[in-house]
Design an enzyme around this catalytic site. Sequence first.
Site, PDB file in Angstrom:
ATOM      1  N   GLU A  41       0.809  -1.226   0.000  1.00  0.00           N
ATOM      2  CA  GLU A  41       0.000   0.000   0.000  1.00  0.00           C
ATOM      3  C   GLU A  41       0.838   1.271   0.000  1.00  0.00           C
ATOM      4  O   GLU A  41       0.485   2.259  -0.648  1.00  0.00           O
ATOM      5  CB  GLU A  41      -0.986  -0.010   1.170  1.00  0.00           C
ATOM      6  CG  GLU A  41      -2.191  -0.920   0.975  1.00  0.00           C
ATOM      7  CD  GLU A  41      -1.904  -2.399   1.242  1.00  0.00           C
ATOM      8  OE1 GLU A  41      -0.771  -2.720   1.663  1.00  0.00           O
ATOM      9  OE2 GLU A  41      -2.813  -3.219   1.043  1.00  0.00           O
ATOM     10  N   HIS A  60     -11.436  -5.393   8.421  1.00  0.00           N
ATOM     11  CA  HIS A  60     -11.990  -5.199   7.072  1.00  0.00           C
ATOM     12  C   HIS A  60     -13.336  -4.489   7.107  1.00  0.00           C
ATOM     13  O   HIS A  60     -14.151  -4.637   6.198  1.00  0.00           O
ATOM     14  CB  HIS A  60     -12.162  -6.544   6.351  1.00  0.00           C
ATOM     15  CG  HIS A  60     -10.887  -7.200   5.935  1.00  0.00           C
ATOM     16  ND1 HIS A  60     -10.019  -7.759   6.843  1.00  0.00           N
ATOM     17  CD2 HIS A  60     -10.309  -7.389   4.722  1.00  0.00           C
ATOM     18  CE1 HIS A  60      -8.981  -8.273   6.203  1.00  0.00           C
ATOM     19  NE2 HIS A  60      -9.134  -8.065   4.909  1.00  0.00           N
TER      20      HIS A  60
END
Lengths: 327, 334
Positions: free
Chosen positions: B67, B136
């Site tokens: 990321e 998540h």
Amino acid sequence: MVDGNEEEQLLRDLHRRMVRIRVFEEEAGKLMEQGKIPGALHLYVGEEAVAAGVIAHLSAEDQITSTHRGHGHLVAKGGDFRLMYAELFGKAAGYCKGKGGSMHIADLDLGMLGANGIVGGGPPIAIGAAFSNKYRGTQHVTCCFFGDGASNEGTFHEAANMAALFKLPVIFVCENNGFGEFTRQDRHQAVRDIADRAAGYGMPGVIVDGMDVLAVHEAAGEAIARARRGEGPTLLECKTYRFFDHVGVRGMGVVYREDSEVLEWRKRDPITLFESHLADAGVMSADAAAAVWLEVRSEAQDAITFAEQAPYPASAALLEDVYATPV
Amino acid sequence: MTTTAQRTRTTSYVNAILEAQRQLLTADPNVFLCGEDVALYGGVFGTSRGLMAEFGPQRVVDTPISESGIVGMAIGAAATGLRPVVEIMFMDFVGVCMDQIVNQLAKMRYMFGGKATLPVTIRTMAGGGRNMAAQHSQSLEAWFCHVPGLKVVMPSNPYDAKGLLVAAVRDDDPVLVIDNKMQLGMQGEVPEDLYEVPLGKARVVREGTNFTIVATSRMVQEALAAAEQLGADGLNVEVVDPRTLQPLDIETIATSVRKTHRALVAHEAVRFGGIGGEIVAQIQEEAFDYLDAPVGRVGAPFSPVPFSPALEALYVPNRDTIVTEVRRILGKQV
């Protein structure tokens, strides 16, 4: 091959780039100690051969990303002393209107994408510039300067992997000065040669004497040519040394290293070494070298006077430049 | 707005995102997409399905699971003239690229005295409801609203999802576009052509007279359902969707509160330290003399998002939570 004149011109160019860095940094250090420059300065003295040797290959369309020790990179890229000192003083005339200072000094027009206050902040940005060079179909390259300390940050590893995977035109130039801040390399990583890490990403790893500007120039030239040919990144480790402390000047009489070690490295001062080479080769006499120093010191004094006299930013500047489109 | 009538049709939220990205790629050669599984796979939520085949792997780029590398690549590309649209698959993953977003992307323009322009769009997916557990499911928008230099967008329907994404990509500042994964199947009217929903403009979703609910993202639908229920209490609820949280259109919100005299802010994020606190503070600054009751807040309780369906159902705010809080503010027993 370059002909004799071009070769001599290159040698003079490398010499001048190193002298400009040294003079800029020594004067900046003095001004910081006098309390005239606020904040923290991370000075590049001792490492000049790396910036000069690498950046001499680049045009303004080639980018570099830099580090917290970034003045040397900008000087080598052609930075204007007036705008640089004005920035260090926090003046409106500075490169960043006085809003960035030493740790964020930048000149995007020169392809200098900024010093960076975050160790390891630069490598991901460097691969972005390299991606852009490739995307736009140019032959331009990006040189990513970082230190031995940053080679332990995850960002370096992510960027190295992506650069090799995408065959991006980027050169990872590791300035291994033996210390991550005040921690010696053998106390912050188990490897001795950071270039070894290149193998883990499928790119060449090259080690070069970072006190020898010609060696750096030659090795960087090969890596840059490879990148321009579309063959992907190289990790170039330059073994160098920080004459001053992590921050500020001092450098001797400190707890984290022996003075004898500093003196040993100072015997291999990259500028002294190169000047004796230039004299031996008949390219530049000691007098001619002294004239360069004199000229650069005068440039620095002029720029310091300019910066000292320049006004601080107006209050309205506080809230300017947060957004491109005002909110 | 265009003057000619636009052709619209009913389509899903996910198709609205996909269509926006396709049209942006077509319209501007400097736009490219990158992220994990966005190219060959078409995005784990299907938001870039087919785009690699259409535009090629140079413009729709699969990246490693890195990321920081992804966001950094967008920064360097934007600083040198491109207009990247990157996907951080789940909003929770911003934890591994916060430096690139907060210290690099958000600050570069200011630090460099206005000389860097970074038209980066980061798309990401927030929200619970799918039993994806604590890593998540989060809604972390408040983190980014707190950082000068970033803009933060949270669409609540397919029309806004497309229009706000187009505006975000065309904007010269970094924008986080935070979608809610429970809304991806939501149907709505979406124009076929490119259009923008301007950043920084709230929308009055439902007009009312005596109570204002300011709701973000998925909570807009919940607030509308709550408004129907509250009609039985004699309340005529106005629902305002800020759409952009940074910059925040406080004027539209305050105008509503000056009319209704009572308000509540509802978001899915944890209540403590959420953006609701900021909105409430601004309401009392802008409309204190008009208020007839304390301004309420609805948000998730102060715990990580639980996995068990039984617990997650308790955790994520909904119409019932909103109704209960409105009645509490009005001093009514539930």
